[in-house]
Scaffold this motif. Structure first.
Motif, mmCIF file in Angstrom:
data_model
loop_
_atom_site.group_PDB
_atom_site.id
_atom_site.type_symbol
_atom_site.label_atom_id
_atom_site.label_comp_id
_atom_site.label_asym_id
_atom_site.label_seq_id
_atom_site.Cartn_x
_atom_site.Cartn_y
_atom_site.Cartn_z
ATOM 1 N N GLY A 39 43.097 37.216 36.285
ATOM 2 C CA GLY A 39 44.189 36.939 37.213
ATOM 3 C C GLY A 39 44.508 38.131 38.097
ATOM 4 O O GLY A 39 44.758 37.980 39.298
ATOM 5 N N LEU A 40 44.490 39.337 37.517
ATOM 6 C CA LEU A 40 44.772 40.551 38.287
ATOM 7 C C LEU A 40 43.703 40.785 39.342
ATOM 8 O O LEU A 40 44.021 41.081 40.508
ATOM 9 N N TYR A 41 42.447 40.622 38.977
ATOM 10 C CA TYR A 41 41.363 40.816 39.936
ATOM 11 C C TYR A 41 41.358 39.711 40.990
ATOM 12 O O TYR A 41 41.045 39.967 42.155
ATOM 13 N N GLN A 42 41.695 38.487 40.597
ATOM 14 C CA GLN A 42 41.811 37.401 41.574
ATOM 15 C C GLN A 42 42.881 37.733 42.616
ATOM 16 O O GLN A 42 42.683 37.513 43.816
ATOM 17 N N THR A 43 43.993 38.271 42.142
ATOM 18 C CA THR A 43 45.078 38.631 43.055
ATOM 19 C C THR A 43 44.638 39.746 43.991
ATOM 20 O O THR A 43 44.933 39.718 45.194
ATOM 21 N N PHE A 44 43.923 40.733 43.458
ATOM 22 C CA PHE A 44 43.420 41.824 44.299
ATOM 23 C C PHE A 44 42.485 41.290 45.383
ATOM 24 O O PHE A 44 42.601 41.655 46.556
ATOM 25 N N ILE A 45 41.536 40.435 44.981
ATOM 26 C CA ILE A 45 40.580 39.887 45.950
ATOM 27 C C ILE A 45 41.306 39.078 47.017
ATOM 28 O O ILE A 45 40.942 39.114 48.202
ATOM 29 N N ALA A 46 42.349 38.346 46.617
ATOM 30 C CA ALA A 46 43.116 37.564 47.590
ATOM 31 C C ALA A 46 43.764 38.487 48.622
ATOM 32 O O ALA A 46 43.775 38.180 49.826
ATOM 33 N N VAL A 47 44.314 39.614 48.167
ATOM 34 C CA VAL A 47 44.919 40.580 49.090
ATOM 35 C C VAL A 47 43.847 41.184 49.987
ATOM 36 O O VAL A 47 44.017 41.289 51.205
ATOM 37 N N TRP A 48 42.718 41.552 49.388
ATOM 38 C CA TRP A 48 41.610 42.149 50.146
ATOM 39 C C TRP A 48 41.105 41.183 51.219
ATOM 40 O O TRP A 48 40.900 41.559 52.371
#
Length: 265
Positions: free
Chosen positions: A55-64
């Motif tokens: 979930g944390l990495y998904q959120t990061f990728i979404a921001v990126w």
């Protein structure tokens, strides 16, 4: 358990991923900070179906990916340099994300597919693309600081299989400084704790006082390096290591190094 408590153990690793993706710790941390600010503002949309880490990495990728230019080209932070930018242009953003997630962050192909919200077949194609693009990049001279002979031999073999040359293997701080002075490398692979009780980290710090060279630490003590402190640039492999991860980080470290092909001489 609160969301903050769930994601806190993974933040140092997200910082590592962000640094590799952007090419500089400061710009990588800026993206991580944006993710954390977004979660503080509204945690209701945090994806929890596959665990806190994904979930944390998904959120990061979404921001990126919310910044359109990141989908089209590699834009590096202010700490980066023209040499890095030129080399990174050879690795397309989506392929590099898949490559970093699987070989550096340790996600399986299925988990990386969840993070990037693509199919497993897409991940396989992206990884194949990344491998082809990486193979076309620069080769160089490699210095190894490692006191365990079998591990040193394994590392030397991996380095040579990639097409690089090994300048030598140092077992102590003193040997490391002497080897560096005799044969300036394009990259250093270093253990932290050496045979005579000396420190590979201290040897690297001494080298970096007068020369910029990318460093990969191969260590059983990762907590000493996941702090965001110098030396910089630094990449990390935890013992016991996977050969694919070492190969991946050598390529990544060379992409972000200041020197170009001239270092391979």
């Amino acid at each position: 358990m609160s969301l903050a408590a769930e994601i806190t153990p993974y933040i140092p690793y997200l910082r590592r991923f962000a640094r590799a993706l952007t090419g500089a710790q400061s710009s990588g941390d800026a993206y991580v900070a944006a993710v954390l600010e977004a979660l503080i503002t509204d945690s209701a949309d945090f994806p929890k179906n596959h665990g806190a880490k994904i979930g944390l990495y998904q959120t990061f990728i979404a921001v990126w990916q919310s910044i359109e230019v990141n989908l089209k080209m590699n834009v590096l932070g202010a700490e980066s340099n023209p040499g890095s930018e030129k080399k990174l242009q050879a690795i397309t953003p989506a392929a590099r994300q898949a490559f970093l997630l699987t070989t550096v962050e340790g996600f399986t192909n299925a988990e990386a597919a969840l993070v990037l919200k693509v199919s497993q077949r897409d991940i396989e194609q992206l990884l194949d693309q990344a491998n082809k693009e990486i193979a076309a990049q620069v080769t160089t001279n490699v210095m190894i600081i490692e006191d365990e002979p079998l591990i040193a031999m394994d590392i030397e073999s991996m380095v040579e299989d990639l097409g690089h040359s090994v300048t030598g293997i140092a077992r102590t701080h003193k040997e490391a400084i002497a080897l560096f002075n005799a044969h300036t490398p394009g990259i250093i692979l270093a253990d932290i704790q050496l045979a005579d009780g000396s420190s590979g980290l201290e040897a690297v710090n001494e080298i970096l006082k007068g020369f910029e060279v990318p460093v990969i630490f191969i260590t059983a003590f990762p907590e000493r390096l996941l702090t965001g402190e110098r030396p910089e640039p630094a990449f990390l492999v935890t013992k016991p290591f996977q050969p694919d991860m070492v190969r991946a980080l050598i390529s990544q470290a060379l992409f972000f190094s200041e020197g170009d092909e001239s270092r391979a001489a």
